[in-house]
Design a protein around this motif. Structure first.
Motif, PDB file in Angstrom:
ATOM      1  N   PRO A   1       0.889  -1.274   0.335  1.00  0.00           N
ATOM      2  CA  PRO A   1       0.105  -0.021  -0.181  1.00  0.00           C
ATOM      3  C   PRO A   1       0.693   0.961  -0.015  1.00  0.00           C
ATOM      4  N   ASP A   2       2.537   1.154   0.024  1.00  0.00           N
ATOM      5  CA  ASP A   2       2.994   2.197   0.359  1.00  0.00           C
ATOM      6  C   ASP A   2       3.360   2.692  -1.511  1.00  0.00           C
ATOM      7  N   TYR A   3       3.046   1.781  -2.256  1.00  0.00           N
ATOM      8  CA  TYR A   3       3.215   2.440  -3.943  1.00  0.00           C
ATOM      9  C   TYR A   3       1.531   2.145  -4.915  1.00  0.00           C
ATOM     10  N   ILE A   4       1.963   3.099  -5.249  1.00  0.00           N
ATOM     11  CA  ILE A   4       0.659   3.213  -7.173  1.00  0.00           C
ATOM     12  C   ILE A   4       0.996   2.089  -7.291  1.00  0.00           C
ATOM     13  N   LEU A   5       0.296   1.565  -8.120  1.00  0.00           N
ATOM     14  CA  LEU A   5       0.331   0.977  -9.710  1.00  0.00           C
ATOM     15  C   LEU A   5      -0.519   0.819 -10.250  1.00  0.00           C
ATOM     16  N   ASP A   6       0.113   1.235 -11.265  1.00  0.00           N
ATOM     17  CA  ASP A   6      -1.345   1.372 -12.471  1.00  0.00           C
ATOM     18  C   ASP A   6      -0.117   0.753 -13.938  1.00  0.00           C
ATOM     19  N   SER A   7      -0.984   1.258 -14.835  1.00  0.00           N
ATOM     20  CA  SER A   7      -0.777   0.303 -16.290  1.00  0.00           C
ATOM     21  C   SER A   7       0.845   1.040 -17.212  1.00  0.00           C
TER      22      SER A   7
ATOM     23  N   PRO B   1       6.055   5.862  -5.414  1.00  0.00           N
ATOM     24  CA  PRO B   1       5.361   6.184  -3.922  1.00  0.00           C
ATOM     25  C   PRO B   1       4.007   6.868  -4.280  1.00  0.00           C
ATOM     26  N   ARG B   2       3.603   6.569  -3.003  1.00  0.00           N
ATOM     27  CA  ARG B   2       2.272   7.512  -2.352  1.00  0.00           C
ATOM     28  C   ARG B   2       2.545   8.680  -1.926  1.00  0.00           C
ATOM     29  N   MET B   3       2.449   9.369  -2.533  1.00  0.00           N
ATOM     30  CA  MET B   3       3.211  10.003  -1.730  1.00  0.00           C
ATOM     31  C   MET B   3       2.074  11.649  -2.072  1.00  0.00           C
ATOM     32  N   ALA B   4       2.414  12.645  -0.864  1.00  0.00           N
ATOM     33  CA  ALA B   4       1.325  13.737  -1.138  1.00  0.00           C
ATOM     34  C   ALA B   4       0.950  14.302  -2.820  1.00  0.00           C
ATOM     35  N   MET B   5       2.764  14.605  -3.635  1.00  0.00           N
ATOM     36  CA  MET B   5       2.286  15.193  -4.649  1.00  0.00           C
ATOM     37  C   MET B   5       1.197  14.502  -5.547  1.00  0.00           C
ATOM     38  N   ALA B   6       1.219  15.438  -6.421  1.00  0.00           N
ATOM     39  CA  ALA B   6      -0.190  15.217  -7.738  1.00  0.00           C
ATOM     40  C   ALA B   6       0.674  14.051  -8.478  1.00  0.00           C
TER      41      ALA B   6
ATOM     42  N   THR C   1       6.755   3.561   4.150  1.00  0.00           N
ATOM     43  CA  THR C   1       6.911   1.363   5.000  1.00  0.00           C
ATOM     44  C   THR C   1       7.289   1.530   5.810  1.00  0.00           C
ATOM     45  N   ASN C   2       7.747   2.688   6.066  1.00  0.00           N
ATOM     46  CA  ASN C   2       8.125   2.888   8.058  1.00  0.00           C
ATOM     47  C   ASN C   2       6.583   2.654   8.977  1.00  0.00           C
ATOM     48  N   ILE C   3       5.722   3.797   8.641  1.00  0.00           N
ATOM     49  CA  ILE C   3       5.003   4.276   9.207  1.00  0.00           C
ATOM     50  C   ILE C   3       4.179   2.852   9.113  1.00  0.00           C
ATOM     51  N   LEU C   4       3.805   2.375   8.599  1.00  0.00           N
ATOM     52  CA  LEU C   4       2.883   1.072   8.648  1.00  0.00           C
ATOM     53  C   LEU C   4       3.621   0.393   9.514  1.00  0.00           C
ATOM     54  N   ALA C   5       4.659  -0.015   9.049  1.00  0.00           N
ATOM     55  CA  ALA C   5       5.692  -1.162   9.936  1.00  0.00           C
ATOM     56  C   ALA C   5       5.375  -1.198  11.626  1.00  0.00           C
ATOM     57  N   ALA C   6       5.241   0.593  11.808  1.00  0.00           N
ATOM     58  CA  ALA C   6       5.656   1.372  12.733  1.00  0.00           C
ATOM     59  C   ALA C   6       4.008   0.433  14.047  1.00  0.00           C
TER      60      ALA C   6
ATOM     61  N   LEU D   1      -7.206  -3.569   4.579  1.00  0.00           N
ATOM     62  CA  LEU D   1      -8.289  -4.441   4.794  1.00  0.00           C
ATOM     63  C   LEU D   1      -7.758  -5.350   6.643  1.00  0.00           C
ATOM     64  N   SER D   2      -6.988  -5.322   7.165  1.00  0.00           N
ATOM     65  CA  SER D   2      -5.932  -5.522   7.814  1.00  0.00           C
ATOM     66  C   SER D   2      -5.268  -4.888   8.533  1.00  0.00           C
ATOM     67  N   GLY D   3      -4.935  -5.691  10.183  1.00  0.00           N
ATOM     68  CA  GLY D   3      -4.330  -4.963  10.694  1.00  0.00           C
ATOM     69  C   GLY D   3      -2.563  -4.983   9.977  1.00  0.00           C
ATOM     70  N   PRO D   4      -1.654  -4.846  10.118  1.00  0.00           N
ATOM     71  CA  PRO D   4      -0.582  -4.869   9.961  1.00  0.00           C
ATOM     72  C   PRO D   4       0.230  -6.986  10.020  1.00  0.00           C
ATOM     73  N   LEU D   5       0.479  -7.141   8.899  1.00  0.00           N
ATOM     74  CA  LEU D   5       0.789  -8.456   8.407  1.00  0.00           C
ATOM     75  C   LEU D   5       2.362  -8.285   7.577  1.00  0.00           C
ATOM     76  N   ALA D   6       3.444  -8.928   8.951  1.00  0.00           N
ATOM     77  CA  ALA D   6       5.066  -8.492   8.059  1.00  0.00           C
ATOM     78  C   ALA D   6       5.435  -7.460   7.942  1.00  0.00           C
ATOM     79  N   GLY D   7       4.033  -6.344   8.851  1.00  0.00           N
ATOM     80  CA  GLY D   7       5.249  -4.807   8.124  1.00  0.00           C
ATOM     81  C   GLY D   7       3.801  -4.301   7.649  1.00  0.00           C
ATOM     82  N   LYS D   8       2.841  -4.564   7.233  1.00  0.00           N
ATOM     83  CA  LYS D   8       2.148  -3.747   5.928  1.00  0.00           C
ATOM     84  C   LYS D   8       0.594  -4.429   5.177  1.00  0.00           C
ATOM     85  N   PRO D   9      -0.039  -3.303   5.965  1.00  0.00           N
ATOM     86  CA  PRO D   9      -2.077  -4.286   6.512  1.00  0.00           C
ATOM     87  C   PRO D   9      -2.032  -4.439   4.567  1.00  0.00           C
TER      88      PRO D   9
END
Length: 277
Positions: free
Chosen positions: A47-53, A76-81, A109-114, A172-180
């Motif tokens: 979830p820390d990355y955006i994926l598209d075609s 990366p899933r950043m604030a910038m457009a 990534t680190n925030i999700l792991a926290a 859709l979950s709590g953290p699973l091995a560092g990422k939900p």
């Protein structure tokens, strides 16, 4: 402004795309199964990355010469457009293994792991203090702030949208091995490997899409899912539960401040800030 520069500098240092190699012309899974199983599994566990075609329409992005190679656009899933993206591939190595983009940890990534820690609210006060300060700053008050939000308790998607109507990605979950486990909106109807457009009018469109994906998985997909730490039984349990544990949100500090103050929010973490152009 030092905070903004620090976020960007950190990201630029650690994110180094590693390009996957193409395999042969005659894949075992086939491009569409590769999309349905591997692309969705990769997106749902990162979830820390955006994926598209990376394409400008709903034309499918399977390589016409290599049936077992799926071209993707990742960033990366950043604030910038328009965050920095790169082109990469999801390719088939065997019936039980696929090669996917190599992503490196960055701030989100680190925030999700926290969130794995016993006291995930330890940074909440700092987040609130920063957002309140930004509301009074002549530049930052017009900046885009992105936050990771964890809720006090898991709720339905429709209930979550009463807290924040336009999430970037839902957990859709709590953290699973560092990422939900996560799901996000997509731009094109067939990108997920099934038609998502006819599901968009549902009161819970993202959970409905996730459930549809899980319903299409078969036992033969298990080896590929296991590569992402997933199994069909757990995914079916998550789909049946259909609850949202948190989400990402992006807006100006004034709106984010109201979100962070909501009593249903358990913890909030600033991912990054994008000053106005």
């Amino acid at each position: 402004m030092m905070l903004v520069c620090g976020f960007v500098a950190l990201f630029m240092v650690v994110v180094i795309p590693l390009i996957a190699t193409q395999t042969g012309r005659h894949g075992l899974l086939g491009c569409e199964r590769l999309r349905l199983v591997a692309l969705n599994a990769f997106a749902a566990t990162n979830p820390d990355y955006i994926l598209d075609s990376g394409v400008g329409d709903d034309a499918q992005d399977c390589d016409s010469n290599y049936r077992d190679v799926l071209s993707v656009h990742i960033g990366p899933r950043m604030a910038m457009a328009d965050p920095p993206y790169w082109s990469d591939e999801i390719s088939e190595r065997s019936r039980s293994a696929v090669q996917v983009p190599s992503v490196q940890p960055w701030r989100m990534t680190n925030i999700l792991a926290a969130m794995d820690e016993d006291e995930p609210t330890r940074l909440f006060g700092d987040t609130r203090a920063f957002i309140e300060k930004a509301r009074g700053d002549s530049v930052l008050r017009h900046s885009a702030v992105q936050v990771v939000i964890y809720l006090d308790k898991a709720v339905s998607e429709s209930a979550m949208r009463k807290i924040w109507p336009d999430p970037g990605v839902i957990f859709l979950s709590g953290p699973l091995a560092g990422k939900p486990l996560s799901w996000e909106p997509t731009s094109f109807c067939r990108y997920r490997g099934f038609d998502t457009c006819h599901l968009s009018g549902n009161a819970e469109p993202l959970v409905t899409e996730f459930r549809r994906w899980v319903s299409l998985l078969e036992p033969k997909d298990s080896p590929v899912l296991e590569q992402f730490g997933l199994n069909i039984a757990d995914l079916r349990s998550r789909a049946s539960e259909g609850l949202v544990y948190g989400f990402t949100a992006k807006n100006i500090p004034d709106s984010i401040s109201k979100l962070v103050a909501d009593p249903r929010v358990r913890a909030a973490f600033v991912v990054d800030v994008r000053p106005p152009e």
